[in-house]
Scaffold this motif. Structure first.
Motif, PDB file in Angstrom:
ATOM      1  N   LEU A  90      42.749  44.016  55.638  1.00  0.00           N
ATOM      2  CA  LEU A  90      42.565  42.745  55.196  1.00  0.00           C
ATOM      3  C   LEU A  90      42.931  42.592  53.653  1.00  0.00           C
ATOM      4  O   LEU A  90      43.403  41.504  53.124  1.00  0.00           O
ATOM      5  N   LYS A  95      43.289  38.759  51.968  1.00  0.00           N
ATOM      6  CA  LYS A  95      42.387  38.294  52.619  1.00  0.00           C
ATOM      7  C   LYS A  95      41.310  38.803  52.032  1.00  0.00           C
ATOM      8  O   LYS A  95      40.465  39.475  52.814  1.00  0.00           O
ATOM      9  N   ASP A  98      37.769  37.907  53.699  1.00  0.00           N
ATOM     10  CA  ASP A  98      37.542  38.581  55.021  1.00  0.00           C
ATOM     11  C   ASP A  98      37.472  39.875  54.886  1.00  0.00           C
ATOM     12  O   ASP A  98      36.468  40.650  55.525  1.00  0.00           O
TER      13      ASP A  98
END
Length: 172
Positions: A90, A95, A98
């Motif tokens: 991630l 991200k 996340d």
């Protein structure tokens, strides 16, 4: 274990060693074979995820880690490793929030997980204060990673414990 399970685990262990030597393509082919022999071999899925991290194919790696997560749920050390590498995927995909959540899940499962500790520390510095979540407190006899140095690249993170033939080491 059944003969199929034993054969699949044997192949998985051999390919774990091949991955350590950088033989990613061979490992991917043979780990897929291990899964064809025993589709419930979560360790083969885990090491396929590691192989795809080495290839920098983070989407494919995360797919295999998600599958491994199902089978290792009862083993906190393996579950922590799996979550930590999902966090790596991630993070590499950009991200960050996340990734922090996955790193924290890894630390909840296995507080001594170095990959997760380094990841959550690294990303917390870049997260807004309102979105940042503090890393769990780690036992006092564990040393923190060197904050002055650069963290190791994700594909050079420490290896998880060996497949189930030996119990995973405990963090001290």
């Amino acid at each position: 274990p059944t003969p199929a399970r034993a054969a699949s685990l044997r192949i998985t262990e051999q390919q774990r060693l091949e991955l350590e030597q950088g033989h990613t393509d061979d490992a991917i082919r043979e780990l897929a074979h291990a899964i064809s022999i025993d589709p419930s071999n979560s360790y083969a899925y885990f090491y396929l995820g590691r192989a795809y991290i080495a290839r920098r194919d983070y989407v494919q790696a995360q797919t295999f880690f998600k599958r491994a997560e199902i089978g290792v749920a009862a083993n906190s050390a393996w579950l922590g490793e799996t979550y930590a590498f999902e966090g790596v995927c991630l993070e590499q995909a950009g991200k960050s929030a996340d990734a922090v959540a996955e790193y924290q899940k890894a630390l909840a499962a296995s507080p001594g997980n170095l990959t997760a500790r380094v990841g959550v520390t690294r990303l917390s510095a870049f997260m807004p204060a309102s979105a940042s979540v503090a890393a769990p407190v780690v036992e006092s006899d564990q040393t923190a990673p060197d904050e002055a140095g650069e963290p190791p690249p994700a594909d050079e993170a420490p290896d998880p414990p060996a497949p189930p033939s030996a119990p995973p080491p405990t963090a001290n």
